[in-house]
Structures are given as C-alpha cells and as structure tokens.
Design a protein around this motif. Structure first.
Motif, PDB file in Angstrom:
ATOM      1  N   SER A 147       0.784  -1.129  -0.097  1.00  0.00           N
ATOM      2  CA  SER A 147      -0.069  -0.009   0.115  1.00  0.00           C
ATOM      3  C   SER A 147       0.766   1.390  -0.091  1.00  0.00           C
ATOM      4  O   SER A 147       2.102   1.101   0.248  1.00  0.00           O
ATOM      5  N   HIS A 148       0.258   2.211  -0.265  1.00  0.00           N
ATOM      6  CA  HIS A 148       0.937   3.650  -0.559  1.00  0.00           C
ATOM      7  C   HIS A 148       1.645   4.029   0.941  1.00  0.00           C
ATOM      8  O   HIS A 148       1.095   4.177   1.932  1.00  0.00           O
ATOM      9  N   THR A 149       2.965   4.441   0.707  1.00  0.00           N
ATOM     10  CA  THR A 149       3.601   4.954   2.138  1.00  0.00           C
ATOM     11  C   THR A 149       3.069   6.126   2.875  1.00  0.00           C
ATOM     12  O   THR A 149       3.055   6.387   3.942  1.00  0.00           O
ATOM     13  N   GLY A 150       2.565   7.159   1.829  1.00  0.00           N
ATOM     14  CA  GLY A 150       1.898   8.368   2.212  1.00  0.00           C
ATOM     15  C   GLY A 150       0.535   8.242   2.790  1.00  0.00           C
ATOM     16  O   GLY A 150       0.105   9.086   3.663  1.00  0.00           O
ATOM     17  N   SER A 151      -0.307   7.574   2.262  1.00  0.00           N
ATOM     18  CA  SER A 151      -1.864   7.603   2.322  1.00  0.00           C
ATOM     19  C   SER A 151      -2.364   6.616   3.200  1.00  0.00           C
ATOM     20  O   SER A 151      -3.366   6.657   3.582  1.00  0.00           O
ATOM     21  N   THR A 152      -1.444   5.482   3.573  1.00  0.00           N
ATOM     22  CA  THR A 152      -2.172   4.504   4.259  1.00  0.00           C
ATOM     23  C   THR A 152      -1.723   5.024   5.965  1.00  0.00           C
ATOM     24  O   THR A 152      -0.460   4.984   6.295  1.00  0.00           O
TER      25      THR A 152
END
Length: 416
Positions: A229-234
């Motif tokens: 999953s996305h490192t910034g938005s999870t």
C-alpha cells in the motif's frame, strides 16, 4: 617411533613463492583471484599443481569427481596413507590463500622431506578437493561431500551454474574427470591447513589455531506476507508492513544468538523485499536466517525459538509467515588424536596456540565422517576472507605449515 625434531622446518620462502606463482592463474580485478571451480583457470591451476607434484616424485591419482591425490610412498606398502590438503578453487572475488595454502602447504611438506631424506612408514597423499567453495555450483564442499557419502555423485554432476551448465559436463570439458571411483580410498588420517577467515588469532597475537570443532549450520528461509500500500496515504493503524515484521525478526535473531554466547552466531545475509519501491509499503519479504553453533542442541533451540517467536511477532502485526529449512549440517568434533598431534606440534616448535572453533565449512568437516581428521589455522589480516583483499604474512604461512608438517610426520611415523 621418533617425533620430528624441533629444528625440522619447511622452506618458508619456497612455500610463499609457490603461493604467488599459483596466484598468477585466474587473477582477480583487485589483486586476488577468480579461479572458480571447473573453469579453464581451475584446469590450469590443477595442471601446475600436478607438474609440481610429479617434480617432487609423487604419483597423481584422479577420481570421478576431479579430486586430485598426489602420493609419496611409505616404507610399509600395507599402511594406510596420511592425507593432507584443501582446495585450489576460489570465490569469484577470492583471495590468494583460502584453500590454496592448505594444498601447497601439503606439497611443501613433501619437498622438505625430499630435501632432508625423511621417510615415513605411512604414505603421504596431498589432496586437492574439487568445488569446495560452492559458489558456481552449490552446495559448498561438493566433491568431499560425495567422497564421504553425504551427496550422491549423479546428483552432484547435475548441479548447474547461473548459465545452466552442469558440474559433471564442465569437469569433463576441462579434462579433469578421472576414472577412479570416488570414495574408494581409505585414510589413516586427514589434516587440513587453512587461514582462519576470522579475526581471533590476529587480534590475540596467536600463531596457531588448533581447531577442535566446526560449527554446525542452519539456514531457514522466512517468507512474510502483508499488504502492499501507499507509504504516504495509508494510516499507521491500517498497515500490514512486511518490512517491519522482518526488522523485528532480525532483531530477534540477534537476541537469540547472544543468548547462546560466546560461540553461537546468527544473521540474515540474503534479503529480498517486494516490490522494493520507495513509496510502497512492502507487501512481501523473503530472507534467509543463518544460525551457527558448535553444539547441535543449541542450533535446535535457536531454530525452535526463531519459528515460535517470529510467528508471535507476525501475529501481532497481522502478517502471515512461513518457514522453510533450506540448508544446514550438524556440528563437527574433530578427532582427539589428530587435534593433540597439532597441539603437540605447536608446543614443540615454540608457537603460541589456542583452541579454536571453525566458523566456516571446510572439506575436513566432511572427511571427518570417514577418517580421523583435524585442522590447523593461521591468522589472516582483519579476519578478512572471500575478498580479493584477503592477506596473510609469510611468517604466518610458514608457522602454519610447520605445525602441519610435524603433525603429519608424527602421524605418518618417521622411519629412522
């Protein structure tokens, strides 16, 4: 039977010159060697070794795994030979001494015996074992393993390298596949001289390592599965970070090894992270945990703790984990009589010495299964090995070969 005199010593300059001459074959890019098993360079090194052995009056035997056996006759035709040797193959970026010192140290023993007219009851055989390194064709110690009945020869022939070439085919191609059945030889004893490949002897200023044991090894491949999953938005609570699970397990591995100090060790050297992208939380990691100890019970305890506590870590992080044992061998206790011969040799020669446990695998570890066996170790600079910067001093090489010679001659029984 007489013991070797304390003034009996090898020709250190001749040994060093031989090491430097062999190092010209398969030179590395940074001062070391790239003489990998059953390459053209390996064949050239073998040919030089055979030339030297025949010049020293020895006859050469060659078995179907390419193991070389250079024999100097004894006075008793019925006495089993004393074997001495190691390997001539190197890592792709290997040093000039790993293995080679043990083979050429054995040759130097014969040359010194010739110089001084020394005879022994038992024949002495100098050995070059094929494919000790196991880099091009896994596993390591392949041919000595076949000799000792650990591996099947047909299976060994089918080992492939990165290009899909087979060990048996390459051995035949370079002209070093013999006719003698592998493992047919019987030994009175086997001795192997090797650089330590560790920092202990140099750090303590000790001349000779008397190897009493070889560490056992366990390789467990660990696969952790989470969710990419996305490192910034999870959000942190919603992550299933396989990389985090690995990090905590690696710390666990370190704790497990420390709990069995001073001889147990553990780490992970092979790690794959997926998808290995800067802004994606790892959804899967695969890594191999390397655990070693000279005590089988300790290895078994470390394996069990790894599986139990790693699963607890992954359960807490909502990760799936699986384990596969992908390699290993049991610890080795070398023969007490051979070990004593080495220790006595060091004392007779006035060398400082200490007991030491080999952290690496060696051909002697397999040969110990079929014959009384022991090892001599000499220091190496900073403990560095499997590296082109590997280095030893002429004095260290000479001391190791002297201790080796005295142990071999005492075991082979000097004839007056």
């Amino acid at each position: 039977m007489p013991a070797p005199g304390e003034n009996l010593k090898i020709n250190g300059e001749r040994l060093w010159d031989s090491l430097m001459e062999m190092a010209k074959i398969g030179p590395g890019v940074a001062g070391g060697n790239n003489r990998q098993t059953v390459t053209d360079e390996d064949g050239e090194g073998r040919a030089l070794f055979q030339t030297w052995c025949e010049a020293a009056g020895m006859s050469m035997g060659l078995d179907t795994m390419g193991n070389m056996f250079a024999r100097r006759e004894g006075t008793d035709p019925d006495a089993l030979p004393v074997y001495v040797g190691s390997h001539l193959d190197t890592q792709p970026t290997g040093g000039k001494y790993d293995g080679v010192l043990g083979v050429l140290g054995g040759l130097e023993i014969i040359r010194t015996m010739n110089d001084l007219g020394i005879r022994t009851k038992h024949p002495i055989v100098v050995t070059n074992w094929s494919n000790e390194e196991g880099t091009r064709f896994a596993p390591a110690m392949l041919a000595s393993g076949v000799f000792a009945g650990i591996h099947d020869e047909a299976w060994a022939y089918e080992r492939t390298d990165a290009k899909g070439l087979k060990f048996g085919d390459e051995l035949q191609r370079i002209g070093w596949r013999g006719d003698e059945p592998v493992g047919a030889r019987k030994m009175h004893a086997f001795f192997e001289l090797h650089i330590e490949q560790g920092p202990i002897l140099e750090a303590e200023g000790v001349d000779i390592g008397v190897v009493t044991h070889g560490q056992g090894l366990s390789w467990t491949q660990v696969t952790i599965t989470g969710k990419e999953s996305h490192t910034g938005s999870t959000p942190m609570p919603m992550r299933r970070n396989a990389g985090l699970g690995m990090a905590r397990i690696l710390e666990l591995v370190d704790d497990i090894a420390w709990s069995h100090k001073p001889h147990a060790v553990g780490a992970a050297g092979h790690i794959d992270v997926y998808p290995n992208s800067r802004n994606v939380i790892p959804g899967k990691v695969v890594f191999t945990v390397d655990l070693r100890s000279p005590d089988l019970a300790v290895i078994q305890d470390m394996e069990a703790r790894l599986r139990r506590e790693a699963k607890e870590i992954c359960d807490d992080l909502k990760l799936d984990v699986s384990f596969e044992k992908v390699g290993g061998f049991d610890p080795v206790a070398f023969d007490e009589g051979c070990v004593t011969a080495i220790r006595t040799a060091a004392e007779r020669l006035g060398y400082s010495h200490r007991n030491i446990i080999s952290g690496a695998g060696h051909d002697a570890c397999w040969i110990n299964r079929v014959a009384p066996t022991a090892m001599v170790m000499c220091p190496c600079v900073d403990g560095l090995s499997h590296n082109e910067a590997e280095e030893i001093s002429p004095e260290w090489a000479t001391a190791g070969a002297n201790a080796l010679m005295h142990a071999v001659l005492e075991t082979a029984e000097i004839v007056e």
